[in-house]
Design an enzyme around this catalytic site. Structure first.
Site, PDB file in Angstrom:
ATOM      1  N   GLU A 119       9.005 161.063 -55.040  1.00  0.00           N
ATOM      2  CA  GLU A 119       8.468 159.742 -55.361  1.00  0.00           C
ATOM      3  C   GLU A 119       9.127 158.640 -54.526  1.00  0.00           C
ATOM      4  OE1 GLU A 119       9.937 157.909 -58.947  1.00  0.00           O
ATOM      5  OE2 GLU A 119       7.975 157.067 -59.403  1.00  0.00           O
ATOM      6  N   ASP A 177       3.580 156.521 -57.940  1.00  0.00           N
ATOM      7  CA  ASP A 177       3.837 155.505 -58.957  1.00  0.00           C
ATOM      8  C   ASP A 177       3.166 154.221 -58.467  1.00  0.00           C
ATOM      9  OD1 ASP A 177       4.955 153.448 -60.522  1.00  0.00           O
ATOM     10  OD2 ASP A 177       6.734 154.659 -60.940  1.00  0.00           O
ATOM     11  N   GLN A 225       2.020 157.451 -61.982  1.00  0.00           N
ATOM     12  CA  GLN A 225       2.669 156.618 -63.010  1.00  0.00           C
ATOM     13  C   GLN A 225       2.153 155.182 -62.885  1.00  0.00           C
ATOM     14  OE1 GLN A 225       6.751 157.613 -61.938  1.00  0.00           O
ATOM     15  NE2 GLN A 225       6.969 158.829 -63.811  1.00  0.00           N
ATOM     16  N   GLU A 240       5.119 154.538 -67.362  1.00  0.00           N
ATOM     17  CA  GLU A 240       6.540 154.313 -67.097  1.00  0.00           C
ATOM     18  C   GLU A 240       6.815 152.806 -67.084  1.00  0.00           C
ATOM     19  OE1 GLU A 240       8.154 155.564 -63.272  1.00  0.00           O
ATOM     20  OE2 GLU A 240       9.896 156.391 -64.290  1.00  0.00           O
TER      21      GLU A 240
END
Ligand SMILES: O=C(O)C(=O)[C@H](O)CO
Ligand SMILES: [Mg+2]
Length: 258
Positions: A141, A176, A202, A238
């Site tokens: 990530e 993300d 995310q 998140e």
């Protein structure tokens, strides 16, 4: 319709860690993720998942000494043996929880440092191979430098290159949306282009990292886009709630299990 996973590190902090599983299920989630499971016994987590009919979407491999400021060790030269032991520790939790993907954090290192680059690639290749033995994906990530100054994997282009150059079918991108927007923007086109290598998504509002219900990004549109590009994995929530976790779940009501 996206399958949302409550992030139990950031959400449901009104409850103790194990009780967060019950609270997330009662709020209508069918899946959970969190940063690290390692302070609870694997059997206790497995019991909460089963009791609440929850799927385990994701967690991270051990990150080194988090309290001392470490944010992963994959890119730290000299830590390979520890990383290998960490993979085995995480696999015990994977077996108990049934999770199908683990996130390998890179650590704090200069992305231009040759030794860090060699260490990172060696670690990612090793972990991907070991996880493939167990039928799991390894995800990496990119994290923005405002939230994590000095993080080695700090842009999406580098992550894409590592995935393509290492060439392991189970090595994928943790996309993300919060980090993507801060680092590069162009979220929709990136989702479309990178979909073949995305292993986990995310979400959070930008810039405050709260509920995905306003500010800079149009999440209703992005949820539609996630469906349109055919993503069938989990979408991890998140974010830190603005107030109480339950009060902030208005955005989630149309997606909740009743
Ligand atoms: O920070 C993030 O966005 C993450 O997903 C990591 O797992 C942990 O820092
Ligand atoms: Mg993230």
């Amino acid at each position: 319709m996206p399958v949302f996973a409550a992030n139990l590190t950031m959400m449901f902090n009104e409850w103790s860690f194990l009780d967060r599983f019950d609270a997330a299920a009662a709020a209508g989630f069918t899946a959970v993720e969190y940063l690290f499971p390692y302070e609870a016994p694997p059997e206790a987590i497995a019991e909460r998942l089963a009791r609440n009919d929850l799927q385990q979407a994701l967690f991270n491999l051990p990150p080194g000494d988090w309290a001392a400021g470490e944010r992963g060790i994959a890119a730290l030269p000299g830590r390979f043996d520890q990383m290998k032991a960490d993979v085995e520790r995480a696999l015990d939790y994977a077996e108990a929880t049934g999770v199908k993907r683990l996130h390998l954090m890179a650590g704090l290192a200069d992305p231009a440092d040759a030794a860090a680059t060699i260490a990172y690639r060696r670690s990612a290749a090793y972990a991907a191979e070991r996880l493939a033995d167990k039928g799991l994906d390894l995800v990496i990530e990119p994290i923005n430098g405002r939230n994590m100054p000095g993080y080695f994997l700090n842009d999406f282009g580098s992550a894409e290159r590592v995935i393509s150059e290492l060439g392991h079918a189970n090595l994928k991108l943790q996309f993300d949306i919060y980090h993507r927007q801060i680092i590069h923007g162009d979220v929709t086109m990136a989702l479309r282009r990178l979909m073949p290598i995305i292993g986990h998504i995310q979400i959070a509002s930008v810039p405050s990292r709260h509920e995905p219900d306003g500010e800079e990004l149009n999440y209703p549109y992005l949820f539609g886009e996630i469906d349109r590009v055919g993503y069938s994995g989990f979408v991890g929530c998140e974010y830190t709630p603005r107030g109480s976790t339950l009060d902030g779940l208005g955005w989630f009501k149309p997606f909740a299990r009743s």
